[in-house]
Design a protein around this motif. Structure first.
Motif, PDB file in Angstrom:
ATOM      1  N   GLU A 143       1.161  -1.200  -0.062  1.00  0.00           N
ATOM      2  CA  GLU A 143       0.115  -0.027   0.041  1.00  0.00           C
ATOM      3  C   GLU A 143       0.743   1.334   0.037  1.00  0.00           C
ATOM      4  N   LEU A 144       1.939   1.052   0.669  1.00  0.00           N
ATOM      5  CA  LEU A 144       2.815   2.522   0.888  1.00  0.00           C
ATOM      6  C   LEU A 144       4.144   2.482   0.124  1.00  0.00           C
ATOM      7  N   GLY A 145       4.538   1.277  -0.146  1.00  0.00           N
ATOM      8  CA  GLY A 145       5.663   1.305  -0.902  1.00  0.00           C
ATOM      9  C   GLY A 145       7.161   1.066  -0.048  1.00  0.00           C
ATOM     10  N   HIS A 146       6.763   1.243   1.536  1.00  0.00           N
ATOM     11  CA  HIS A 146       7.880   0.743   2.475  1.00  0.00           C
ATOM     12  C   HIS A 146       7.273   0.454   3.842  1.00  0.00           C
ATOM     13  N   ILE A 147       7.963  -0.079   4.742  1.00  0.00           N
ATOM     14  CA  ILE A 147       7.561  -0.329   5.881  1.00  0.00           C
ATOM     15  C   ILE A 147       8.275   0.430   6.982  1.00  0.00           C
ATOM     16  N   ASP A 148       9.599   0.950   6.359  1.00  0.00           N
ATOM     17  CA  ASP A 148      10.340   1.604   7.628  1.00  0.00           C
ATOM     18  C   ASP A 148       9.310   3.176   7.444  1.00  0.00           C
ATOM     19  N   ASP A 149       9.961   3.902   8.609  1.00  0.00           N
ATOM     20  CA  ASP A 149       9.532   5.333   8.486  1.00  0.00           C
ATOM     21  C   ASP A 149       7.816   5.634   8.566  1.00  0.00           C
ATOM     22  N   ILE A 150       7.311   4.928   9.345  1.00  0.00           N
ATOM     23  CA  ILE A 150       5.734   5.030   9.290  1.00  0.00           C
ATOM     24  C   ILE A 150       5.324   5.364  10.709  1.00  0.00           C
ATOM     25  N   THR A 151       4.136   6.094  10.803  1.00  0.00           N
ATOM     26  CA  THR A 151       3.332   6.231  11.933  1.00  0.00           C
ATOM     27  C   THR A 151       2.072   5.484  11.710  1.00  0.00           C
ATOM     28  N   ILE A 152       1.922   4.433  12.918  1.00  0.00           N
ATOM     29  CA  ILE A 152       0.932   3.457  12.726  1.00  0.00           C
ATOM     30  C   ILE A 152      -0.011   3.497  14.076  1.00  0.00           C
ATOM     31  N   GLY A 153      -1.397   3.711  13.756  1.00  0.00           N
ATOM     32  CA  GLY A 153      -2.207   3.754  14.703  1.00  0.00           C
ATOM     33  C   GLY A 153      -2.878   2.470  15.085  1.00  0.00           C
ATOM     34  N   PHE A 154      -2.991   1.979  16.284  1.00  0.00           N
ATOM     35  CA  PHE A 154      -3.465   0.690  16.638  1.00  0.00           C
ATOM     36  C   PHE A 154      -4.863   1.045  17.318  1.00  0.00           C
ATOM     37  N   CYS A 155      -5.992   0.581  16.652  1.00  0.00           N
ATOM     38  CA  CYS A 155      -7.299   1.347  17.469  1.00  0.00           C
ATOM     39  C   CYS A 155      -8.169   0.175  17.948  1.00  0.00           C
ATOM     40  N   GLY A 156      -8.531  -0.031  19.176  1.00  0.00           N
ATOM     41  CA  GLY A 156      -9.846  -0.867  19.603  1.00  0.00           C
ATOM     42  C   GLY A 156      -9.364  -1.749  20.588  1.00  0.00           C
ATOM     43  N   ASP A 157      -9.282  -2.801  20.441  1.00  0.00           N
ATOM     44  CA  ASP A 157      -8.941  -4.025  21.661  1.00  0.00           C
ATOM     45  C   ASP A 157      -7.458  -4.332  21.343  1.00  0.00           C
ATOM     46  N   LEU A 158      -6.644  -3.341  22.175  1.00  0.00           N
ATOM     47  CA  LEU A 158      -5.290  -3.780  22.025  1.00  0.00           C
ATOM     48  C   LEU A 158      -4.559  -4.606  23.168  1.00  0.00           C
ATOM     49  N   ARG A 159      -5.765  -5.074  24.179  1.00  0.00           N
ATOM     50  CA  ARG A 159      -5.631  -5.961  25.023  1.00  0.00           C
ATOM     51  C   ARG A 159      -5.609  -7.429  24.890  1.00  0.00           C
ATOM     52  N   LEU A 218      -1.606   9.775  10.986  1.00  0.00           N
ATOM     53  CA  LEU A 218      -1.266   8.352  10.641  1.00  0.00           C
ATOM     54  C   LEU A 218      -1.038   7.807   9.151  1.00  0.00           C
ATOM     55  N   ASP A 219       0.133   7.154   8.977  1.00  0.00           N
ATOM     56  CA  ASP A 219       0.096   6.622   7.681  1.00  0.00           C
ATOM     57  C   ASP A 219      -0.414   5.283   7.410  1.00  0.00           C
ATOM     58  N   VAL A 220      -0.785   4.523   8.518  1.00  0.00           N
ATOM     59  CA  VAL A 220      -1.515   3.311   8.416  1.00  0.00           C
ATOM     60  C   VAL A 220      -2.385   3.362   9.752  1.00  0.00           C
ATOM     61  N   LEU A 221      -3.853   3.005   9.537  1.00  0.00           N
ATOM     62  CA  LEU A 221      -4.586   2.963  10.551  1.00  0.00           C
ATOM     63  C   LEU A 221      -4.975   1.415  10.830  1.00  0.00           C
ATOM     64  N   TYR A 222      -4.712   0.845  12.068  1.00  0.00           N
ATOM     65  CA  TYR A 222      -4.944  -0.788  12.251  1.00  0.00           C
ATOM     66  C   TYR A 222      -6.233  -0.986  13.125  1.00  0.00           C
ATOM     67  N   MET A 223      -7.589  -1.157  12.539  1.00  0.00           N
ATOM     68  CA  MET A 223      -8.522  -1.009  13.472  1.00  0.00           C
ATOM     69  C   MET A 223      -8.762  -2.753  13.808  1.00  0.00           C
ATOM     70  N   THR A 224      -9.284  -2.948  14.948  1.00  0.00           N
ATOM     71  CA  THR A 224      -9.345  -4.043  15.351  1.00  0.00           C
ATOM     72  C   THR A 224     -10.817  -4.298  16.083  1.00  0.00           C
ATOM     73  N   ARG A 225     -11.328  -5.610  16.225  1.00  0.00           N
ATOM     74  CA  ARG A 225     -12.542  -5.891  16.799  1.00  0.00           C
ATOM     75  C   ARG A 225     -12.274  -6.053  18.294  1.00  0.00           C
ATOM     76  N   VAL A 226     -13.474  -5.663  19.127  1.00  0.00           N
ATOM     77  CA  VAL A 226     -13.300  -5.808  20.301  1.00  0.00           C
ATOM     78  C   VAL A 226     -13.579  -7.439  20.768  1.00  0.00           C
ATOM     79  N   GLN A 227     -12.713  -8.341  21.144  1.00  0.00           N
ATOM     80  CA  GLN A 227     -12.434  -9.744  21.196  1.00  0.00           C
ATOM     81  C   GLN A 227     -13.549 -10.243  22.256  1.00  0.00           C
ATOM     82  N   LYS A 228     -14.915  -9.993  21.890  1.00  0.00           N
ATOM     83  CA  LYS A 228     -15.895 -10.646  22.863  1.00  0.00           C
ATOM     84  C   LYS A 228     -15.452 -12.068  23.654  1.00  0.00           C
ATOM     85  N   GLU A 229     -15.040 -12.879  22.800  1.00  0.00           N
ATOM     86  CA  GLU A 229     -14.789 -14.179  23.187  1.00  0.00           C
ATOM     87  C   GLU A 229     -13.782 -14.426  24.377  1.00  0.00           C
TER      88      GLU A 229
END
Ligand code: NCD
Length: 359
Positions: A143-159, A218-229
């Motif tokens: 998507e971005l052409g590189h992995i280095d030098d990015i700001t990535i946001g992780f959103c949701g259930d990080l636990r 953000l260069d990447v927004l990583y969304m997640t599901r709240v892990q009900k189980e």
């Protein structure tokens, strides 16, 4: 022999090699079609899955190999009380490589200790999910052409979100990574990832509970599901289940080239109105999952007898009968395995199998 239990079982060089191979597969699909002829992959899934299991299956089929296995523990001898180690000893007589998903953390690790064929962790409880990480890295690269030098946001259930834990571990070895952790208090990233990964590896991170504040940088927004189980308390789940929803209004605050990733399945954390936005990369990410698993299977099979590619050396585990792992979902609290520990950052003792705190 090389197993993939944790993302750090692969060196950064090996990860880059697998990603490069996946890119070559994309460019020259036909070259790889028979490369796993007469080889068998076993998929041992003790927990529900759509994408991961089917993408492993599709990957092996596309390479000309065959697949056997089970998709629920009820249809295996686990239902009769067989241990994970005994099961992989048996399956290793039938298959050349094994992918295992298990709700108990550390199960693929103990499997790898006795297996005569490579074991791939396809997700263990809320702990790790290294093949999703390879998928995510390939997606970021494409998507971005590189992995280095990015700001990535992780959103949701990080636990409880195992894909988040594994991806942060892998990204900590790239250059110039900034991490923004967007979660309510109850779903914050576990301390061991903050301390043993971000702080140890010098990854810049900050925590916030506002997606609106974080999204513009953000260069990447990583969304997640709240892990009900994974919740033990249903009221707690109800309180946090709708914490963050990505919609067109929020997308308007983001950079024109930001990529939205999500390991899927989504529940309601991304509205379908976002799907048509060219920055929504989560369905392209699914396809990358199959391609990178093709590259992983080829690599682990090639490395099977290669002394250049073995498991990383760790300090010997600490054994002390006075210590206990505090995680009810750890393999050492579910099957008869000797509790083992490691001394982590800041002198904190952690479980060898699941990284939880020790009592
Ligand atoms: C994830 C998983 O199983 O951890 N899904 C996947 O593998 N693509 C994420 C999730 O279940 O929320």
């Amino acid at each position: 022999m090389k197993h993939l239990i944790d993302p750090t079982d692969l060196s950064k060089q090996e990860i880059d090699q697998i990603i490069a191979l996946a890119e070559d597969i994309i460019a020259h699909r036909e070259r790889y079609q028979g490369s796993m002829a007469h080889k068998k992959l076993a998929t041992l899934f003790y927990e529900p899955s759509t994408r991961t299991r089917l993408s492993f299956t599709a990957a092996m089929m596309e390479l000309g190999g065959q697949v056997l296995g089970f998709s629920t523990p009820q249809s295996s001898s686990a239902a009769k009380g067989e241990s994970v180690q005994d099961t992989v000893r048996v399956v290793g007589c039938f298959a050349d490589i094994i992918a295992m998903r298990h709700p108990i953390e550390g199960a693929p690790l103990v499997a790898s200790e006795v297996s005569r064929v490579p074991i791939i962790n396809a997700g263990d409880g809320s702990h790790s999910h290294p093949t999703q990480t390879l998928t995510d890295l390939l997606t970021i690269k494409r998507e971005l052409g590189h992995i280095d030098d990015i700001t990535i946001g992780f959103c949701g259930d990080l636990r409880f979100g195992r894909t988040v834990h594994s991806l942060i571990k892998a990204l900590s070895r790239y250059h110039g990574i900034k991490v923004v952790l967007i979660a309510p208090d109850e779903l914050r990233l576990p301390d061991y990832i903050k301390q043993d990964v971000c702080e140890k590896m010098g990854v810049e991170y900050r925590e916030t509970d506002s997606l609106d504040d974080a999204i513009p940088e953000l260069d990447v927004l990583y969304m997640t599901r709240v892990q009900k189980e994974r919740f033990l308390d249903e009221d707690e789940f109800d309180r946090v289940k709708d914490s963050f929803v990505l919609d067109a209004r929020r997308m308007a605050l983001a950079k024109p080239k930001m990529a939205v990733l999500h390991p899927l399945p989504r529940v309601n954390e991304i509205l379908t109105e976002v799907d048509e936005d060219p920055r929504a990369a989560y369905f392209r990410q699914v396809e990358n999952g199959k391609l990178v698993r093709m590259a992983l299977i080829i690599s682990l099979m090639e490395w099977k007898n290669d002394p250049e590619h073995t498991m990383p050396e760790h300090e010997a585990p600490i054994v002390n009968p006075a210590l206990h792992c505090t995680n009810a979902k750890c393999i050492c609290n579910n099957e008869k395995h000797q509790p083992r520990f490691r001394l982590a950052e800041n002198g904190i003792m952690r479980c060898w199998y699941c990284d939880s705190k020790v009592r």
